[in-house]
Design a protein around this motif. Structure first.
Motif, PDB file in Angstrom:
ATOM      1  N   HIS A 161       0.726  -1.210  -0.044  1.00 25.96           N
ATOM      2  CA  HIS A 161       0.084  -0.174   0.018  1.00 25.96           C
ATOM      3  C   HIS A 161       0.737   1.318  -0.010  1.00 25.96           C
ATOM      4  CE1 HIS A 161      -3.769  -2.200   0.583  1.00 25.96           C
ATOM      5  NE2 HIS A 161      -3.309  -2.786   1.601  1.00 25.96           N
ATOM      6  N   GLU A 294       3.840  -6.277  -5.788  1.00 29.02           N
ATOM      7  CA  GLU A 294       4.432  -5.073  -5.714  1.00 29.02           C
ATOM      8  C   GLU A 294       5.526  -4.811  -4.658  1.00 29.02           C
ATOM      9  OE1 GLU A 294       1.436  -5.507  -5.131  1.00 29.02           O
ATOM     10  OE2 GLU A 294      -0.134  -4.137  -6.047  1.00 29.02           O
ATOM     11  N   GLN A 303      -3.027 -11.171 -13.814  1.00 30.71           N
ATOM     12  CA  GLN A 303      -3.381  -9.643 -14.061  1.00 30.71           C
ATOM     13  C   GLN A 303      -4.430  -9.814 -15.339  1.00 30.71           C
ATOM     14  OE1 GLN A 303      -1.481  -5.919 -15.088  1.00 30.71           O
ATOM     15  NE2 GLN A 303      -1.842  -5.753 -13.093  1.00 30.71           N
ATOM     16  N   ASN A 333      -8.505  -5.766  -6.827  1.00 28.42           N
ATOM     17  CA  ASN A 333      -9.109  -4.293  -7.595  1.00 28.42           C
ATOM     18  C   ASN A 333      -8.295  -3.168  -7.466  1.00 28.42           C
ATOM     19  OD1 ASN A 333     -10.922  -6.593  -8.698  1.00 28.42           O
ATOM     20  ND2 ASN A 333     -12.149  -5.959  -6.923  1.00 28.42           N
ATOM     21  N   HIS A 334      -7.172  -3.179  -7.061  1.00 29.37           N
ATOM     22  CA  HIS A 334      -6.577  -1.777  -6.704  1.00 29.37           C
ATOM     23  C   HIS A 334      -6.311  -0.962  -7.818  1.00 29.37           C
ATOM     24  CE1 HIS A 334      -5.712  -3.261  -2.930  1.00 29.37           C
ATOM     25  NE2 HIS A 334      -4.937  -4.326  -3.202  1.00 29.37           N
ATOM     26  N   TYR A 335      -6.239  -1.687  -9.102  1.00 29.06           N
ATOM     27  CA  TYR A 335      -6.216  -1.114 -10.318  1.00 29.06           C
ATOM     28  C   TYR A 335      -7.326  -0.983 -11.285  1.00 29.06           C
ATOM     29  CZ  TYR A 335      -1.344  -0.764  -8.598  1.00 29.06           C
ATOM     30  OH  TYR A 335      -0.408  -0.610  -7.700  1.00 29.06           O
ATOM     31  N   ASN A 337      -9.482   0.983 -12.038  1.00 25.03           N
ATOM     32  CA  ASN A 337      -9.792   2.133 -12.810  1.00 25.03           C
ATOM     33  C   ASN A 337      -8.907   2.242 -14.376  1.00 25.03           C
ATOM     34  OD1 ASN A 337      -7.349   2.359 -10.991  1.00 25.03           O
ATOM     35  ND2 ASN A 337      -6.898   4.392 -11.945  1.00 25.03           N
ATOM     36  N   LEU A 338      -7.842   1.431 -14.250  1.00 23.14           N
ATOM     37  CA  LEU A 338      -7.114   1.386 -15.412  1.00 23.14           C
ATOM     38  C   LEU A 338      -7.467  -0.040 -16.052  1.00 23.14           C
ATOM     39  CD1 LEU A 338      -3.604   1.710 -13.827  1.00 23.14           C
ATOM     40  CD2 LEU A 338      -4.790   3.288 -15.074  1.00 23.14           C
ATOM     41  N   LEU A 340      -7.971  -3.123 -14.854  1.00 28.98           N
ATOM     42  CA  LEU A 340      -7.270  -4.399 -14.534  1.00 28.98           C
ATOM     43  C   LEU A 340      -7.823  -5.003 -13.279  1.00 28.98           C
ATOM     44  CD1 LEU A 340      -3.546  -2.808 -14.777  1.00 28.98           C
ATOM     45  CD2 LEU A 340      -4.747  -4.114 -16.856  1.00 28.98           C
ATOM     46  N   ASN A 342      -6.796  -8.446 -10.935  1.00 31.93           N
ATOM     47  CA  ASN A 342      -5.776  -9.270 -10.522  1.00 31.93           C
ATOM     48  C   ASN A 342      -6.418 -10.450  -9.632  1.00 31.93           C
ATOM     49  OD1 ASN A 342      -3.969  -7.689 -11.735  1.00 31.93           O
ATOM     50  ND2 ASN A 342      -2.856  -7.127  -9.600  1.00 31.93           N
TER      51      ASN A 342
END
Length: 368
Positions: A161, A294, A303, A333-335, A337-338, A340, A342
Motif C-alpha cells: 500500500h 508489488e 492480471q 482490484n487496486h487498479y 480504474n485502469l 485491470l 488481479n
C-alpha cells in the motif's frame, strides 16, 4: 454447506488475497484443532501472554514478543508502549498524552489506508503523527530534522500500500533512530520474513497473524524485551478493548510454530495462474499476464486487462457481477480504474480457478 452458509451468508471464493474483509486465511486443520481445544479450557491469561512471548522470540529472533488481535491493534499497542512504557498512570491516560514525548514520525508516502487509516491507529495509541517529506519524495534530512525532544519513535510501513519509490529505506530509518536514541517501529503486517527486520535492528516489528502466517484473526509485536514488557502492560489500558483471547493466542502460536515447515507453494500457484490466463486467452476483450507482488514477495498473480470497447463492460462492471453471484468471487482490484483485475492464487482452494474462469466467461458473454 459451509458454516457461514448456515447463517445465510453466500459462499465466497477469495481471489483477492489475505484480506481482513474476507476473513484473511483459512487455517490448517491442526490450527483449527488447537483453537477448538483452547476454547474448551481455562488458563491464566497473563501467564499465557508471557509464554506466547517466548515462542514469538524463538521464531523471530527477537528478545520477546506480545500477541495481539491483529496488526492494527499491534500498531496502537506498540505506539502506546513507547509513550507510556510501564507507567500505569500514563497507560491509563492513553490516548491523551500531553506533557510527555508523543510524536511519531512517519514518511508522508507511508501514511496509508489499509482498510483503515494507519495514522488513526497511531493516534489511538496516543501518538501525535508527524508526516515528513512529500507523498512521492522524502529526504533523510526530512526525517532527522523532525526529531526533537517530543519525539517518541520513528514509524516505517513495509507494505504494497505504501509508496514504493522516493521513500527513505529501513536502513536509513534505523540509522537515524540509533543516532537519535529513539525506537523504530516497523509495520510489517503482511510480510513473510519474520526475522529480517529484527535482525536489521528494528526495535519493534508488528505482524498480522492471519495473513502470511496463516493463523486465525491475530497478530504479534516482537522486539526489545523492555518495550515488549511495555506492550503487554498496555492490556491494562488502551489494549483492553482489543485484547486477544486464549483460543486466538493458541491458534496463532500453532500457526507460528509450523510457519517454517510449510511447503513453498509459489511455483504451483504460478502454474495455476498461467493455466487461468491460458483458458481466457481466446475470450474477446480479455488479455492476461503474470505480475509479481508489488512489495517483491514471491507471489505471482494473474492480471487481466478488460477492454471495455470489446466486452461492452468495464473492469468495474465485471467485478460487480463476480461479487454479486453465488458463490461470490472477490478479486484484487487496486487498479480497476485502469481496466485491470488481479487474481491472487494464495487463498484459492483446490479447483476454484476453474470456477473463476467459468464465471468470467459467463459475465462477459452476457455483455455481448
Amino acid at each position: 454447506m459451509s458454516i457461514f452458509e448456515q447463517y445465510g451468508c453466500r459462499k465466497v471464493i477469495n481471489a483477492s488475497g489475505k484480506m481482513t474483509a474476507l476473513g484473511a486465511s483459512a487455517v490448517a486443520p491442526v490450527v483449527g484443532d488447537a483453537l477448538s481445544a483452547a476454547a474448551k479450557d481455562y488458563v491464566d491469561v497473563s501467564e499465557l501472554l508471557v509464554a506466547a512471548g517466548k515462542v514469538i522470540a524463538s521464531v523471530t529472533g527477537a528478545e520477546d514478543g506480545c500477541p495481539t488481535t491483529g496488526a492494527a491493534a499491534g500498531t496502537a499497542i506498540a505506539v502506546a508502549s513507547v509513550i507510556a512504557g510501564t507507567n500505569l498512570s500514563l497507560i491509563e491516560s492513553i490516548p491523551h498524552t500531553n506533557g510527555v514525548p508523543n510524536e511519531i514520525i512517519i514518511q508522508k508516502g507511508h501514511a496509508i489506508h489499509f482498510g483503515a487509516s494507519i495514522t488513526q491507529m497511531i493516534s489511538i495509541g496516543g501518538g501525535k503523527v508527524v508526516e515528513v517529506g512529500q507523498a512521492n519524495h522524502v529526504e533523510k534530512a526530512h526525517i532527522a530534522e523532525a526529531v526533537c525532544e517530543n519525539t517518541a519513535a520513528l514509524f516505517y510501513v513495509k507494505s504494497h500500500h505504501a509508496v514504493q519509490k522516493g521513500m527513505q529505506s529501513i536502513q536509513t530509518m534505523i540509522a537515524i533512530a540509533k543516532e537519535k536514541g529513539i525506537p523504530l517501529i516497523i509495520d510489517a503486517a503482511a510480510e513473510e520474513d519474520l526475522r529480517k527486520y529484527i535482525a536489521m535492528g528494528a526495535d519493534l516489528v508488528v505482524y498480522s497473524g492471519g495473513k502470511a502466517i496463516e493463523g486465525p484473526t491475530s497478530g504479534m509485536i516482537c522486539g526489545r524485551a523492555s518495550l515488549i514488557e511495555a506492550c503487554r502492560a498496555q492490556y491494562h489500558g488502551v489494549g483492553r478493548p482489543m485484547k486477544i483471547g486464549k483460543e486466538g493466542i493458541i491458534g496463532f502460536l500453532t500457526a507460528l510454530q509450523r510457519y517454517d515447515e510449510r511447503p513453498d507453494e509459489s511455483e504451483q500457484q504460478l502454474e495455476r495462474m498461467k493455466w487461468l490466463i491460458e483458458q481466457l486467452k481466446d475470450t474477446p476483450g480479455v488479455s492476461g499476464t503474470i505480475l509479481q507482488d508489488e512489495a517483491g514477495r514471491a507471489i505471482y498473480r494473474a492480471q487481466l486487462a478488460i477492454d471495455s470497447k470489446v466486452t461492452g463492460k468495464t473492469a468495474y462492471d465485471v467485478i460487480k457481477e463476480l461479487e454479486a453471484g453465488n458463490p461470490a468471487v472477490y478479486t484484487r482490484n487496486h487498479y480497476a480504474n485502469l481496466g485491470l483485475i488481479n487474481i491472487d492464487p494464495r487463498p484459492l482452494l483446490a479447483g476454484q480457478e476453474e470456477i473463476i474462469v467459468a464465471r468470467i466467461k459467463q459475465v462477459l458473454a452476457k455483455g455481448n
